[in-house]
Every structure is written in C-alpha cells, then in structure tokens.
Design a protein around this motif. Structure first.
Motif, PDB file in Angstrom:
ATOM      1  N   ARG A   1      33.837  -1.883  51.776  1.00  0.00           N
ATOM      2  CA  ARG A   1      34.757  -1.443  50.726  1.00  0.00           C
ATOM      3  C   ARG A   1      36.172  -1.296  51.271  1.00  0.00           C
ATOM      4  O   ARG A   1      37.091  -1.007  50.526  1.00  0.00           O
ATOM      5  CB  ARG A   1      34.277  -0.116  50.135  1.00  0.00           C
ATOM      6  N   ASP A   2      36.345  -1.510  52.581  1.00  0.00           N
ATOM      7  CA  ASP A   2      37.654  -1.396  53.226  1.00  0.00           C
ATOM      8  C   ASP A   2      38.341  -2.763  53.186  1.00  0.00           C
ATOM      9  O   ASP A   2      37.886  -3.708  53.841  1.00  0.00           O
ATOM     10  CB  ASP A   2      37.475  -0.934  54.665  1.00  0.00           C
ATOM     11  N   PRO A   3      39.424  -2.904  52.420  1.00  0.00           N
ATOM     12  CA  PRO A   3      40.104  -4.207  52.324  1.00  0.00           C
ATOM     13  C   PRO A   3      40.564  -4.753  53.677  1.00  0.00           C
ATOM     14  O   PRO A   3      40.531  -5.959  53.895  1.00  0.00           O
ATOM     15  CB  PRO A   3      41.305  -3.932  51.411  1.00  0.00           C
ATOM     16  N   ALA A   4      40.940  -3.880  54.592  1.00  0.00           N
ATOM     17  CA  ALA A   4      41.376  -4.336  55.917  1.00  0.00           C
ATOM     18  C   ALA A   4      40.206  -4.952  56.692  1.00  0.00           C
ATOM     19  O   ALA A   4      40.371  -5.966  57.391  1.00  0.00           O
ATOM     20  CB  ALA A   4      41.988  -3.184  56.713  1.00  0.00           C
ATOM     21  N   ALA A   5      39.020  -4.380  56.567  1.00  0.00           N
ATOM     22  CA  ALA A   5      37.842  -4.932  57.243  1.00  0.00           C
ATOM     23  C   ALA A   5      37.473  -6.290  56.649  1.00  0.00           C
ATOM     24  O   ALA A   5      37.111  -7.224  57.382  1.00  0.00           O
ATOM     25  CB  ALA A   5      36.663  -3.968  57.135  1.00  0.00           C
ATOM     26  N   VAL A   6      37.579  -6.412  55.341  1.00  0.00           N
ATOM     27  CA  VAL A   6      37.288  -7.687  54.680  1.00  0.00           C
ATOM     28  C   VAL A   6      38.292  -8.746  55.126  1.00  0.00           C
ATOM     29  O   VAL A   6      37.922  -9.882  55.447  1.00  0.00           O
ATOM     30  CB  VAL A   6      37.292  -7.527  53.144  1.00  0.00           C
ATOM     31  N   GLN A   7      39.562  -8.387  55.191  1.00  0.00           N
ATOM     32  CA  GLN A   7      40.602  -9.328  55.620  1.00  0.00           C
ATOM     33  C   GLN A   7      40.387  -9.748  57.070  1.00  0.00           C
ATOM     34  O   GLN A   7      40.538 -10.926  57.412  1.00  0.00           O
ATOM     35  CB  GLN A   7      41.998  -8.714  55.441  1.00  0.00           C
ATOM     36  N   ALA A   8      40.019  -8.801  57.925  1.00  0.00           N
ATOM     37  CA  ALA A   8      39.751  -9.126  59.334  1.00  0.00           C
ATOM     38  C   ALA A   8      38.575 -10.090  59.451  1.00  0.00           C
ATOM     39  O   ALA A   8      38.598 -11.029  60.246  1.00  0.00           O
ATOM     40  CB  ALA A   8      39.479  -7.850  60.124  1.00  0.00           C
ATOM     41  N   TYR A   9      37.553  -9.886  58.653  1.00  0.00           N
ATOM     42  CA  TYR A   9      36.391 -10.770  58.635  1.00  0.00           C
ATOM     43  C   TYR A   9      36.819 -12.184  58.228  1.00  0.00           C
ATOM     44  O   TYR A   9      36.444 -13.168  58.867  1.00  0.00           O
ATOM     45  CB  TYR A   9      35.342 -10.221  57.676  1.00  0.00           C
ATOM     46  N   ARG A  10      37.596 -12.253  57.157  1.00  0.00           N
ATOM     47  CA  ARG A  10      38.060 -13.565  56.671  1.00  0.00           C
ATOM     48  C   ARG A  10      38.916 -14.278  57.720  1.00  0.00           C
ATOM     49  O   ARG A  10      38.913 -15.500  57.794  1.00  0.00           O
ATOM     50  CB  ARG A  10      38.857 -13.404  55.391  1.00  0.00           C
ATOM     51  N   GLY A  11      39.671 -13.539  58.513  1.00  0.00           N
ATOM     52  CA  GLY A  11      40.551 -14.137  59.505  1.00  0.00           C
ATOM     53  C   GLY A  11      39.893 -14.402  60.854  1.00  0.00           C
ATOM     54  O   GLY A  11      40.526 -14.985  61.739  1.00  0.00           O
ATOM     55  N   ASP A  12      38.642 -14.001  61.005  1.00  0.00           N
ATOM     56  CA  ASP A  12      37.946 -14.186  62.283  1.00  0.00           C
ATOM     57  C   ASP A  12      37.498 -15.635  62.424  1.00  0.00           C
ATOM     58  O   ASP A  12      36.688 -16.116  61.631  1.00  0.00           O
ATOM     59  CB  ASP A  12      36.743 -13.246  62.338  1.00  0.00           C
ATOM     60  N   PRO A  13      37.992 -16.356  63.441  1.00  0.00           N
ATOM     61  CA  PRO A  13      37.628 -17.770  63.588  1.00  0.00           C
ATOM     62  C   PRO A  13      36.162 -17.984  63.980  1.00  0.00           C
ATOM     63  O   PRO A  13      35.655 -19.100  63.868  1.00  0.00           O
ATOM     64  CB  PRO A  13      38.568 -18.263  64.694  1.00  0.00           C
ATOM     65  N   LEU A  14      35.474 -16.936  64.399  1.00  0.00           N
ATOM     66  CA  LEU A  14      34.064 -17.070  64.778  1.00  0.00           C
ATOM     67  C   LEU A  14      33.111 -16.891  63.598  1.00  0.00           C
ATOM     68  O   LEU A  14      31.909 -17.147  63.724  1.00  0.00           O
ATOM     69  CB  LEU A  14      33.721 -16.068  65.889  1.00  0.00           C
ATOM     70  N   VAL A  15      33.619 -16.451  62.474  1.00  0.00           N
ATOM     71  CA  VAL A  15      32.788 -16.257  61.286  1.00  0.00           C
ATOM     72  C   VAL A  15      32.538 -17.604  60.614  1.00  0.00           C
ATOM     73  O   VAL A  15      33.429 -18.434  60.514  1.00  0.00           O
ATOM     74  CB  VAL A  15      33.476 -15.286  60.307  1.00  0.00           C
ATOM     75  N   HIS A  16      31.306 -17.782  60.171  1.00  0.00           N
ATOM     76  CA  HIS A  16      30.984 -18.975  59.387  1.00  0.00           C
ATOM     77  C   HIS A  16      30.123 -18.554  58.201  1.00  0.00           C
ATOM     78  O   HIS A  16      29.632 -17.423  58.155  1.00  0.00           O
ATOM     79  CB  HIS A  16      30.276 -20.035  60.242  1.00  0.00           C
ATOM     80  N   ASP A  17      29.946 -19.435  57.262  1.00  0.00           N
ATOM     81  CA  ASP A  17      29.201 -19.101  56.043  1.00  0.00           C
ATOM     82  C   ASP A  17      27.923 -19.918  55.917  1.00  0.00           C
ATOM     83  O   ASP A  17      27.508 -20.265  54.825  1.00  0.00           O
ATOM     84  CB  ASP A  17      30.091 -19.308  54.820  1.00  0.00           C
ATOM     85  N   ARG A  18      27.287 -20.212  57.030  1.00  0.00           N
ATOM     86  CA  ARG A  18      26.120 -21.095  57.023  1.00  0.00           C
ATOM     87  C   ARG A  18      24.850 -20.372  57.452  1.00  0.00           C
ATOM     88  O   ARG A  18      24.886 -19.414  58.211  1.00  0.00           O
ATOM     89  CB  ARG A  18      26.328 -22.274  57.983  1.00  0.00           C
ATOM     90  N   ILE A  19      23.728 -20.895  56.956  1.00  0.00           N
ATOM     91  CA  ILE A  19      22.410 -20.453  57.385  1.00  0.00           C
ATOM     92  C   ILE A  19      21.463 -21.642  57.234  1.00  0.00           C
ATOM     93  O   ILE A  19      21.628 -22.465  56.332  1.00  0.00           O
ATOM     94  CB  ILE A  19      21.917 -19.227  56.579  1.00  0.00           C
ATOM     95  N   THR A  20      20.499 -21.732  58.118  1.00  0.00           N
ATOM     96  CA  THR A  20      19.515 -22.806  58.015  1.00  0.00           C
ATOM     97  C   THR A  20      18.286 -22.300  57.258  1.00  0.00           C
ATOM     98  O   THR A  20      17.984 -21.101  57.281  1.00  0.00           O
ATOM     99  CB  THR A  20      19.064 -23.304  59.402  1.00  0.00           C
ATOM    100  N   PRO A  21      17.573 -23.197  56.596  1.00  0.00           N
ATOM    101  CA  PRO A  21      16.322 -22.786  55.950  1.00  0.00           C
ATOM    102  C   PRO A  21      15.349 -22.144  56.944  1.00  0.00           C
ATOM    103  O   PRO A  21      14.672 -21.171  56.602  1.00  0.00           O
ATOM    104  CB  PRO A  21      15.762 -24.096  55.394  1.00  0.00           C
TER     105      PRO A  21
END
Length: 141
Positions: free
Chosen positions: A24-44
């Motif tokens: 619920r912290d907008p700064a934490a969400v923004q940091a997550y979005r800006g993290d180059p190590l984050v991805h949005d994938r998962i394998t079956p």
C-alpha cells in the motif's frame, strides 16, 4: 495452464501479478517497478510446484515440529491468505505462531507504518524467544 504444463513446462509466461498488489506504500511500488531485477514471468512447472507444495504443507501441518513464525497479509492478492490461515489452524500452537495483518498487502516489510513496524517487531520478538534458553535448562544450571 494444464496444457502448457504438458507441452512446454519451462515456457515463461506472464504471471499476471500487478506491482500495486505488493504494498500500500506508493514508494515501495515505485521501487519495485524500477528494479531491473524484477520480472513478470512464471513457468507452468514452477506454478505447479507452488500449488502442490502448498497442498502438501497444509496436509503436514499437524505434524509440524519446527519453531515457525508465520506472518501473512490479510488483503494479499498475490497469494491466497486462506492457505496460511489453514496451515496455522492445523499446526501445533507450540511450534507455529501465526499472525495475520488484516488489510495489508503481500510484502509486509514494505507496507507503510504502522504495519511494517508491527511486522518487524513480531520478527524481533520471535528471534528473542528462540535465543532465550528454555526454563527447564535454567532450573538445571
């Protein structure tokens, strides 16, 4: 997903998770979005493992014998908080201390205060309890 598991279990697919579900912290969400190590994938295969492991752990809960602190978010949209609640309900209270943070999102330690502070205090308290010698050991000394 079942078809992908049989055809291409290692094919990375979009997870469908949204950054704003994490905190619920907008700064934490923004940091997550800006993290180059984050991805949005998962394998079956990974998804199947997670689901199967959750079923197994809940089934084994009555036999749990390891000191465990289970902190979970009541408003989690990334995972179902009912899985944690079900485990906690079946696990021996001697070994498992569970605490639900109602209204909180997935990343408790990235929630805004006071929730973040309360989650960190729960970890601190649990670690202190583990560091204290059992009362019986003190009597024998």
């Amino acid at each position: 997903m079942r078809m992908m598991m049989s055809l291409k279990p290692e094919q990375a697919l979009p997870s469908g998770l949204k950054a704003e579900w994490l905190s619920r912290d907008p700064a934490a969400v923004q940091a997550y979005r800006g993290d180059p190590l984050v991805h949005d994938r998962i394998t079956p295969r990974l998804l199947r493992f997670i689901v199967d492991a959750g079923v197994l752990v809940r089934a084994q809960a009555p036999r749990w014998s390891l000191p465990t602190l289970l902190l979970y978010a009541g408003a989690d949209r990334c995972v179902d908080p009912e899985g944690s609640a079900a485990f906690a309900a079946r696990a021996p209270r001697r070994w498992v201390h569970a605490q639900c943070f109602d209204g909180c999102f997935h990343e408790l330690f990235n929630e805004p205060p006071p929730a973040r502070t309360q989650a960190l205090q729960a970890v601190h308290k649990a670690l202190q309890a583990l560091a204290e010698p059992p009362v019986d050991a003190l009597r024998q000394a």
